[in-house]
Structures are given as C-alpha cells and as structure tokens.
Motif scaffolding. Sequence first.
Motif, mmCIF file in Angstrom:
data_model
loop_
_atom_site.group_PDB
_atom_site.id
_atom_site.type_symbol
_atom_site.label_atom_id
_atom_site.label_comp_id
_atom_site.label_asym_id
_atom_site.label_seq_id
_atom_site.Cartn_x
_atom_site.Cartn_y
_atom_site.Cartn_z
ATOM 1 N N ALA A 124 0.834 -1.205 0.000
ATOM 2 C CA ALA A 124 0.000 0.000 0.000
ATOM 3 C C ALA A 124 0.869 1.255 0.000
ATOM 4 C CB ALA A 124 -0.942 0.000 1.204
ATOM 5 N N ALA A 125 1.965 1.225 0.749
ATOM 6 C CA ALA A 125 2.870 2.378 0.771
ATOM 7 C C ALA A 125 3.489 2.588 -0.608
ATOM 8 C CB ALA A 125 3.952 2.170 1.828
ATOM 9 N N LEU A 126 3.867 1.515 -1.264
ATOM 10 C CA LEU A 126 4.430 1.602 -2.608
ATOM 11 C C LEU A 126 3.391 2.150 -3.589
ATOM 12 C CD1 LEU A 126 6.854 0.928 -4.467
ATOM 13 C CD2 LEU A 126 5.874 -1.363 -4.720
ATOM 14 N N LEU A 127 2.182 1.619 -3.535
ATOM 15 C CA LEU A 127 1.103 2.067 -4.422
ATOM 16 C C LEU A 127 0.747 3.528 -4.155
ATOM 17 C CD1 LEU A 127 -1.016 1.373 -6.580
ATOM 18 C CD2 LEU A 127 -2.465 0.466 -4.736
ATOM 19 N N ALA A 128 0.670 3.908 -2.897
ATOM 20 C CA ALA A 128 0.356 5.300 -2.545
ATOM 21 C C ALA A 128 1.462 6.235 -3.017
ATOM 22 C CB ALA A 128 0.148 5.444 -1.038
ATOM 23 N N ARG A 133 3.124 10.457 -6.764
ATOM 24 C CA ARG A 133 4.018 10.935 -7.828
ATOM 25 C C ARG A 133 3.254 11.168 -9.121
ATOM 26 N NH1 ARG A 133 5.996 7.590 -11.396
ATOM 27 N NH2 ARG A 133 6.047 5.824 -9.971
ATOM 28 N N LEU A 134 2.464 10.185 -9.538
ATOM 29 C CA LEU A 134 1.750 10.291 -10.819
ATOM 30 C C LEU A 134 0.731 11.432 -10.827
ATOM 31 C CD1 LEU A 134 1.078 6.504 -11.488
ATOM 32 C CD2 LEU A 134 2.693 7.971 -12.717
ATOM 33 N N GLN A 135 0.025 11.598 -9.712
ATOM 34 C CA GLN A 135 -1.062 12.561 -9.656
ATOM 35 C C GLN A 135 -0.620 13.911 -9.085
ATOM 36 O OE1 GLN A 135 -2.649 10.094 -11.651
ATOM 37 N NE2 GLN A 135 -4.255 11.515 -11.103
ATOM 38 N N GLY A 136 0.631 13.995 -8.620
ATOM 39 C CA GLY A 136 1.129 15.248 -8.070
ATOM 40 C C GLY A 136 0.423 15.654 -6.790
ATOM 41 N N TYR A 137 0.110 14.689 -5.927
ATOM 42 C CA TYR A 137 -0.603 14.982 -4.691
ATOM 43 C C TYR A 137 0.206 15.898 -3.786
ATOM 44 C CZ TYR A 137 -4.066 11.255 -5.507
ATOM 45 O OH TYR A 137 -5.066 10.479 -6.013
ATOM 46 N N ALA A 138 -0.470 16.850 -3.198
ATOM 47 C CA ALA A 138 0.145 17.725 -2.200
ATOM 48 C C ALA A 138 0.274 16.950 -0.886
ATOM 49 C CB ALA A 138 -0.723 18.970 -2.000
ATOM 50 N N ARG A 139 1.046 17.502 0.020
ATOM 51 C CA ARG A 139 1.291 16.837 1.302
ATOM 52 C C ARG A 139 0.030 16.372 2.013
ATOM 53 N NH1 ARG A 139 6.369 16.714 3.607
ATOM 54 N NH2 ARG A 139 7.691 18.194 2.536
ATOM 55 N N ASP A 140 -0.995 17.205 2.043
ATOM 56 C CA ASP A 140 -2.196 16.861 2.799
ATOM 57 C C ASP A 140 -2.970 15.704 2.172
ATOM 58 O OD1 ASP A 140 -2.900 18.487 0.655
ATOM 59 O OD2 ASP A 140 -4.498 19.515 1.730
ATOM 60 N N ALA A 141 -2.758 15.390 0.908
ATOM 61 C CA ALA A 141 -3.462 14.291 0.248
ATOM 62 C C ALA A 141 -2.694 12.975 0.351
ATOM 63 C CB ALA A 141 -3.699 14.637 -1.217
ATOM 64 N N ARG A 142 -1.468 13.019 0.773
ATOM 65 C CA ARG A 142 -0.642 11.806 0.781
ATOM 66 C C ARG A 142 -1.081 10.790 1.821
ATOM 67 N NH1 ARG A 142 5.185 14.752 -0.219
ATOM 68 N NH2 ARG A 142 4.672 15.435 -2.345
ATOM 69 N N LEU A 143 -1.441 11.243 3.015
ATOM 70 C CA LEU A 143 -1.905 10.310 4.045
ATOM 71 C C LEU A 143 -3.217 9.670 3.618
ATOM 72 C CD1 LEU A 143 -1.661 8.937 6.774
ATOM 73 C CD2 LEU A 143 -2.728 10.958 7.803
ATOM 74 N N LYS A 144 -4.107 10.452 3.044
ATOM 75 C CA LYS A 144 -5.388 9.911 2.554
ATOM 76 C C LYS A 144 -5.134 8.849 1.484
ATOM 77 C CE LYS A 144 -9.904 9.907 1.993
ATOM 78 N NZ LYS A 144 -10.249 8.490 1.975
ATOM 79 N N ALA A 145 -4.191 9.103 0.598
ATOM 80 C CA ALA A 145 -3.854 8.115 -0.442
ATOM 81 C C ALA A 145 -3.343 6.824 0.194
ATOM 82 C CB ALA A 145 -2.816 8.685 -1.402
#
Length: 189
Positions: A124-128, A133-145
């Motif tokens: 899950a950590a690898l997929l997230a 990276r692919l979607q350019g998530y900001a810091r606040d979206a990374r934990l949700k991912a």
Amino acid sequence: MAGFDVEAALRWARFDPGKTLARRGDALLPFADDSTLAGQALLLDTCVYIDQMQGRAPALNERMIETRQVNHSTVAVQELMHTLGVLNPKDKRTASVIAAVRAQLDAMPGHRMFAPDAEVLGRAALLAGMLCRLQGYARDARLKALQDCTLFLQAMKLGFTVLTANVAEFDLLLQLVPAGRVLLYRREA
C-alpha cells in the motif's frame, strides 16, 4: 521491515503507467445498484460510517449491508478516531460526534474486524507513493492516499469488496490494480 519481501512488492508494482491518470466516466465504473445487492463480503470505507451518521447514505447501502457480510478495517477505526482527536473539546457539538462515533465503533463485531498485515502495508505504501508521484498529490493528500491504498489492498487480499463513495480515488486504484473489487455509491443530498 521484517517479514516483508521488497523484491516481490517491486515486481508486483510493475503496473506503473508512468503518466498522470484521468478520472474515467461513470459508465466505466462499478457503481452499486439493485443488481449488486448480493455478492461478496464487503469491507467498508470510512466514508460509509460517516455517511450513515450524517444521514447521507443511500437506502441501497443499508439494503446491501443487510444482505452481504460486512467487515471492518482498523484503517477505518484509525480514521474515525483521528476525527475525534482533531475535534475541539470545548465545542458544544463535540460530545454528540463522540457519541455517534462510539456507537459506530461499538457496533463493529470483533470477529469482523481486520488489521492489515506487513505485506498489505508495504504494498500500500508503494502504491500510494506511485499515486502521489503520478497525480502530483500535495502533502495533505498523501496520508489519505496511503489509507485508501491500504484499505483497497487489504480488501483484495481478504477477497472482500470495498464499499465507498470516494469515486475519484478508487477509480485511480482500479486503473492501477484492476483485480481489486470496489462498489461505488453517491451520497444522498
């Protein structure tokens, strides 16, 4: 991490498209309807509990929950408890939110509660990380991912179907890992 096979996870992750993914149209997505009432056991995303507490869950969800075996993830417990932690104890509404979350958590039978194992957490950590990276998530979206990926892969490993209203997020996961099983729904207004 002891007991985790990094090489197997990296081989598994060769599905990286190397480009930003686009949200697909609803017609291509697995939305719940009357034909999906019966089926595989469910693993509920945190939004299902929240929508139930706020009266925004569609009637179809309730019928599906009555019909299918329902399972719970410690990921959802963690997210619900985080919500309680960020509430202002001095706010008059906090006590009622705590009571509602407590009732949800108390209703989860222990034999239907599952915690992700090292394989699920590592993958899950690898997929997230790939999604971020692919979607350019900001810091606040990374934990949700990370939480969404963990729930998705946990359900996959256990043979469950995730029930969620998080259409955009789980569409991306299904594009990367089409073998996963998800049923999507829209919240009531």
